[in-house]
Design a protein around this motif. Structure first.
Motif, PDB file in Angstrom:
ATOM      1  N   ALA A 102       0.841  -1.192   0.000  1.00  0.00           N
ATOM      2  CA  ALA A 102       0.000   0.000   0.000  1.00  0.00           C
ATOM      3  C   ALA A 102       0.875   1.240   0.000  1.00  0.00           C
ATOM      4  CB  ALA A 102      -0.934   0.018   1.198  1.00  0.00           C
ATOM      5  N   LEU A 259      -5.829  -0.130   5.265  1.00  0.00           N
ATOM      6  CA  LEU A 259      -6.997   0.416   4.574  1.00  0.00           C
ATOM      7  C   LEU A 259      -8.055   0.903   5.560  1.00  0.00           C
ATOM      8  CD1 LEU A 259      -7.335  -2.225   1.683  1.00  0.00           C
ATOM      9  CD2 LEU A 259      -6.245   0.020   1.612  1.00  0.00           C
ATOM     10  N   TRP A 269      -4.407   5.345   3.107  1.00  0.00           N
ATOM     11  CA  TRP A 269      -3.599   4.316   2.455  1.00  0.00           C
ATOM     12  C   TRP A 269      -4.375   3.729   1.283  1.00  0.00           C
ATOM     13  CZ3 TRP A 269       1.393   3.490   3.604  1.00  0.00           C
ATOM     14  CH2 TRP A 269       1.857   3.961   4.822  1.00  0.00           C
ATOM     15  N   VAL A 270      -3.658   3.540   0.146  1.00  0.00           N
ATOM     16  CA  VAL A 270      -4.249   2.983  -1.070  1.00  0.00           C
ATOM     17  C   VAL A 270      -3.449   1.751  -1.474  1.00  0.00           C
ATOM     18  CG1 VAL A 270      -4.848   3.408  -3.490  1.00  0.00           C
ATOM     19  CG2 VAL A 270      -5.018   5.264  -1.804  1.00  0.00           C
TER      20      VAL A 270
END
Length: 596
Positions: A102, A259, A269-270
């Motif tokens: 992430a 996440l 967060w991605v």
């Protein structure tokens, strides 16, 4: 970025370590700290809280990782999980084999892989600084030299626009903290321009740290990629990931905690992990693990190109070996071909010599048959001439004595006729392969007899140097023909060259050897004519049959002598015949005086 821990993060780490129960399972979260204000509160603490919710029986310990000793600290601490800048994570990924799961994204960015960049900030009252070109040669202040959102991003932007990135600014002062250090440098005038992370100016203005309108950014205004002014391209921000030894279930829980940590102070967060832009940035600038590309020392060059050098050396050695093999093969085949051609040429020369000898033998055979026929036909006429001369002498009687000239002519005619008859008999004997018994012959007397039949031209002189009592075993007539032919050839050569001197010399070499030489001082013979002299039946005279030297060589061979023909250094020719002599004191060696 250097691994300097803020006060808040240090307190956070201490609190987590002191609260760890002795019986709980410990999950080690490695964190490479930054100089970003509030990093622990906005990034680390929310993730730890979510992990503790997902795994209530475990305790999460935050392990501090120093960026300057990144790989060694990871090997020593063996963290299960890792949070660090994109640049740090790229190093771990390449050297240890970490895997990103992430990337942190600011609310001001449209994409997690294009979330941070750098901004060139100047004072608004600096009207002389409007464009990027105006900043050439000015003093700059920046955060740490390896921060993605700082000086490296500006350097790549300058290089892409055609500037010399390392010499663009007159100097760059690297400071630790963005706020207040770098901001204060441009506000106070210590620097003409400050290099700040994108959005740092906007945050400082929102928090009241900087009065709006006091500073401005030279570069791009806010756009759809980032809602802040910036000067450079955008790159991924903080990256979270796992290490090769991280268990699968922990990986799942870690991604879930990232996440679920939600938006903390404008960050989220991605689940993405594209680090290519960061890799290209540092590779292009030869920073970090690519810094060795600027090392021109022998060790640095060997480290970078050693394996290529070894491969190139092996390739060169292989090429040299192949070249040597080909050279040896060519030499071998060339030698074989040369040998074959030489043998072919030798066979051709032998064949040509055989043809010439066959032609010579055929010509000599034809001449021998012709001579035998002439001798046979002349036998009776010569006898008739002798008879007619005898009848003429008988009819003349005593009256011929009253005329001395006539008597001398009659006697000369008889003598020459007898000599011609002897020559005819000898030719017939050759034709019949008859050989006369050798007898002692006085060579001096033979020379005199031969010279008496010679009539040189008016400008040609014949000198005689003859040692006395030189006897050889042979045929007087043949030896006379030998001398006559040698001297006649020399005289004819001088007559054709407007005269000269022919020297006939007979000398002893020892008690049982003698040398007969005929020397002339005529013009030097060419190589072609001299080569003809050395061949049997080759004439040097126009229209000649080549019988003179053939007769000479035959007589020399019959008497066991040796014949030598040589050109003199300056001019002329010398023909030498070496004989084995008889003992002059032996009365049996006196020649018979039966010649007319």
């Amino acid at each position: 970025m250097l691994p300097l821990c803020s006060t808040a993060l240090a307190l956070c780490l201490g609190a987590f370590l002191s609260a760890t129960p002795s019986s709980a399972a410990v999950l080690r979260l490695g964190v490479v700290t930054t100089t970003e204000p509030g990093f622990a509160a906005t990034t680390v603490t929310p993730v730890v809280s979510e992990m503790e919710k997902l795994r209530p029986d475990d305790v999460v310990h935050v392990v501090q990782i120093a960026e300057h000793d990144l790989l060694n600290d990871i090997e020593r601490e063996r963290p299960d999980l890792l949070i660090c800048s994109a640049w740090c994570f790229l190093n771990v990924l390449n050297d240890i084999g970490a895997h990103p799961v992430a990337t942190r994204k600011t609310d001001r960015a449209a994409s997690a892989v294009a979330s941070i960049g750098a901004a060139l900030v100047v004072r608004s009252d600096r009207t002389d600084l409007r464009t990027l070109e105006d900043l050439r040669g000015k003093k700059a202040a920046a955060t740490l030299p390896h921060s993605v959102d700082g000086y490296p991003a500006v350097r790549l932007m300058l290089r892409e626009k055609g500037f010399s990135d390392e010499k663009f600014f007159s100097g760059v002062n690297f400071l630790t903290f963005t706020v207040p250090d770098v901001l204060s440098a441009v506000l106070s005038g210590d620097a003409d321009v400050s290099i700040l992370p994108a959005c740092a100016l906007e945050r400082a203005q929102e928090e009241g740290l900087v009065e709006p309108g006091l500073l401005r950014v030279i570069g791009l205004p806010p756009d759809g990629a980032l809602a802040c002014s910036r000067s450079t391209a955008l790159y991924p921000d903080i990256t979270a990931g796992i290490l090769p030894w991280t268990p699968n279930e922990l990986t799942r829980d870690f991604l879930t905690a990232l996440l679920e940590s939600g938006h903390a102070d404008g960050y989220e967060w991605v689940a993405t992990s594209d680090l290519r832009s960061v890799s290209n940035l540092y590779q292009e600038l030869h920073l970090g693990r690519w810094a060795v590309l600027d090392d021109t020392s022998l060790s640095g060059l060997w480290k970078r190109y050693g394996r290529y050098a070894v491969f190139a050396l092996l390739l060169v050695l292989l090429l040299i070996a192949n070249e040597y093999r080909l050279k040896r093969l060519v030499e071998h085949r060339t030698a074989a071909l040369t040998k074959t051609l030489r043998e072919k040429e030798l066979l051709a020369r032998k064949e040509e010599a055989a043809r010439e000898r066959l032609a010579s033998l055929e010509r000599m055979g034809a001449i021998s048959q012709l001579c035998a026929m002439i001798a046979h036909e002349l036998k009776q006429p010569m006898g008739a001439v002798l008879n007619f001369l005898a009848v003429l002498r008988m009819r003349s009687g005593e009256s011929i004595k009253d005329d001395p000239v006539a008597e001398r002519a009659m006697e000369g005619a008889q003598n020459e006729a007898r000599r011609m008859a002897e020559i005819v008999d000898r030719v017939r004997g050759y034709a019949k392969r008859q050989r006369r018994t050798p007898e002692p012959v006085d060579l001096g007397r033979t020379i005199d007899e031969a010279l008496s039949h010679l009539k040189p031209g008016p400008q040609t002189t014949v000198r005689r140097e003859v040692a006395p009592n030189v006897f050889v075993a042979g045929d007087p007539l043949e030896l006379e023909l030998l001398v006559l032919n040698l001297v006649k050839n020399a005289v004819q050569a001088l007559d054709a060259a407007e005269g000269g001197t022919v020297t006939v010399k007979l000398a002893r070499t020892d008690e049982f050897g003698a040398v007969l030489s005929v020397t002339d001082d005529g013009p030097t013979l060419s190589d072609e004519i001299f080569a003809k002299l050395l061949k049997v039946s080759e004439s040097v005279k126009e229209g000649g049959l080549g019988l003179g030297l053939a007769i000479v060589r035959n007589i020399v061979d019959e008497h066991g002598a040796t014949l030598t023909i040589e050109r003199l250094p300056e001019r002329g020719l010398r023909v030498t015949v070496r004989f084995d002599t008889l003992n002059p004191n032996d009365p049996d060696n006196e020649p018979a005086d039966d010649r007319p």
